[in-house]
Design an enzyme around this catalytic site. Structure first.
Site, PDB file in Angstrom:
ATOM      1  N   SER A 220      -2.604  -9.893   3.155  1.00  0.00           N
ATOM      2  CA  SER A 220      -3.561  -8.829   3.426  1.00  0.00           C
ATOM      3  C   SER A 220      -4.973  -9.381   3.279  1.00  0.00           C
ATOM      4  O   SER A 220      -5.313  -9.914   2.219  1.00  0.00           O
ATOM      5  CB  SER A 220      -3.356  -7.663   2.448  1.00  0.00           C
ATOM      6  OG  SER A 220      -2.089  -7.073   2.624  1.00  0.00           O
ATOM      7  N   ALA A 223     -10.444  -5.636   5.101  1.00  0.00           N
ATOM      8  CA  ALA A 223     -10.951  -5.058   6.349  1.00  0.00           C
ATOM      9  C   ALA A 223     -10.741  -5.964   7.549  1.00  0.00           C
ATOM     10  O   ALA A 223     -10.842  -5.523   8.697  1.00  0.00           O
ATOM     11  CB  ALA A 223     -12.441  -4.746   6.197  1.00  0.00           C
ATOM     12  N   GLY A 225      -7.875  -7.525   8.379  1.00  0.00           N
ATOM     13  CA  GLY A 225      -6.548  -7.387   8.955  1.00  0.00           C
ATOM     14  C   GLY A 225      -5.477  -8.047   8.108  1.00  0.00           C
ATOM     15  O   GLY A 225      -5.640  -8.216   6.895  1.00  0.00           O
ATOM     16  N   GLY A 251      -2.104  -1.895   0.194  1.00  0.00           N
ATOM     17  CA  GLY A 251      -1.279  -3.093   0.329  1.00  0.00           C
ATOM     18  C   GLY A 251       0.190  -2.811   0.100  1.00  0.00           C
ATOM     19  O   GLY A 251       1.062  -3.395   0.763  1.00  0.00           O
ATOM     20  N   ASP A 252       0.481  -1.904  -0.818  1.00  0.00           N
ATOM     21  CA  ASP A 252       1.872  -1.532  -1.077  1.00  0.00           C
ATOM     22  C   ASP A 252       2.452  -0.771   0.116  1.00  0.00           C
ATOM     23  O   ASP A 252       3.615  -0.958   0.485  1.00  0.00           O
ATOM     24  CB  ASP A 252       1.957  -0.668  -2.339  1.00  0.00           C
ATOM     25  CG  ASP A 252       1.282  -1.333  -3.531  1.00  0.00           C
ATOM     26  OD1 ASP A 252       1.425  -2.565  -3.678  1.00  0.00           O
ATOM     27  OD2 ASP A 252       0.613  -0.633  -4.298  1.00  0.00           O
TER      28      ASP A 252
END
Length: 315
Positions: A220, A223, A225, A251-252
């Protein structure tokens, strides 16, 4: 079914405050209570997508009972591991200007017997699992090698492992070849010991993690991508986002989207990006439902923009 393992779960209390003034009595304008922990969030995102998930986590005391109750109300099957210590309670102070201050407690210290029971519970619950997602920090009592032992046992039983952790625990687990690891940019830079300034830097770092043992890396980049680097190649994914409301748990949610879509290839990356983009447009740690997703806003390409400078470089 997606099985999640959260070795250090929490009961998260969030208070909305006008401003944070040290030494003053602050009156909250709103409050909420959520089950917390990275693996817990993955289960919440999987359940929000209408898929079956089982959450394995050590629980103790009144906070642990509340976590189990909150998860049950969200349709998540809980496989609790009873522990003597109380589950940690975390506090977040959300100011009206969007600044979030978090106070994370250390959590209980697990005994040798509780450590073994946690591993055994994962083994018992993993029989029907398409994936096992092992996520978050380790509590006191679990050595950095604990995730490595879990990965080894899971692979011996024929299960696939997705690992989202950092620091020594990540580096120790790489030798057991987890099927996918999901660092963010900071964790990726920490793992390779150097800063990341461009997308190309992130690709090289992901390739180094694969050389250290990871079979695939889902990174990750905030912002900028997300990246997927695996045996089949490398892909870069991004999405249009109208406005960011909260990045808590994004992220999860991305990892959940990746696993729901099979956990391999550009289609899974597109699902990860769609889930992450939807999550940041929702308040707090709310997880997106299928109706929140906008697949048309997602772009995935094998032409990775290596020279693109990261909007949030990691020093």
């Amino acid at each position: 079914m997606i099985l999640t393992v959260t070795p250090n779960p929490s009961l998260d209390r969030t208070y909305e405050v006008p401003s944070l003034d040290r030494g003053e009595v602050i009156r909250a304008t709103g409050e909420r209570m959520d089950p917390g922990g990275k693996g817990v969030n993955v289960s919440r995102a999987v359940a929000a997508a209408g898929q079956r998930t089982v959450a394995v986590l050590p629980l103790g005391g009144a906070p642990g009972a509340l976590v189990a109750d909150l998860l049950d109300k969200q349709g998540i099957e809980v496989a609790p591991v009873p522990v003597a210590g109380a589950t940690r309670s975390n506090i977040a102070l959300a100011e009206s200007d969007g600044v979030l201050t978090k106070i994370n407690a250390p959590g209980p210290e697990l005994s040798d017997a509780e450590r073994e029971l946690l591993l055994e519970t994962v083994r018992q619950q993993s029989r029907d699992a398409a994936w096992i997602a092992c996520c978050g920090s380790l509590p006191r009592g679990l050595a950095p090698s604990w995730y490595a032992e879990l990965v080894a046992r899971a692979h011996a039983a024929g299960a696939r492992i997705a690992l989202d952790t950092s620091g020594p625990a990540l580096l120790a687990a790489l030798r057991e070849r987890p099927d996918v690891v999901k660092p963010n940019a900071e964790e990726l830079a920490e793992a390779v010991g150097r800063p990341l300034a461009t997308v190309g830097d992130a690709v090289k770092a992901a390739e180094e993690l694969r050389e250290m043992g990871a079979r695939a890396v889902l990174a990750s980049l905030g912002a900028d991508g997300q990246l997927l680097v695996c045996d089949e190649g490398a892909w870069f994914g991004s999405a249009r986002v109208a406005a960011v409301r909260s990045n808590v748990g994004a992220g999860d949610s991305s990892l959940a989207g990746f696993l729901i879509a099979g956990g391999n290839g550009p289609e899974a990356l597109a699902s990860a990006v769609a889930h992450g983009a939807a999550a940041v447009q929702l308040p707090g740690s709310v997880m997106p439902t299928p109706g929140d997703l906008d697949p048309a806003a997602v772009t995935v390409t094998a032409e990775v923009p290596a020279d693109r400078a990261l909007k949030e470089p990691v020093s």
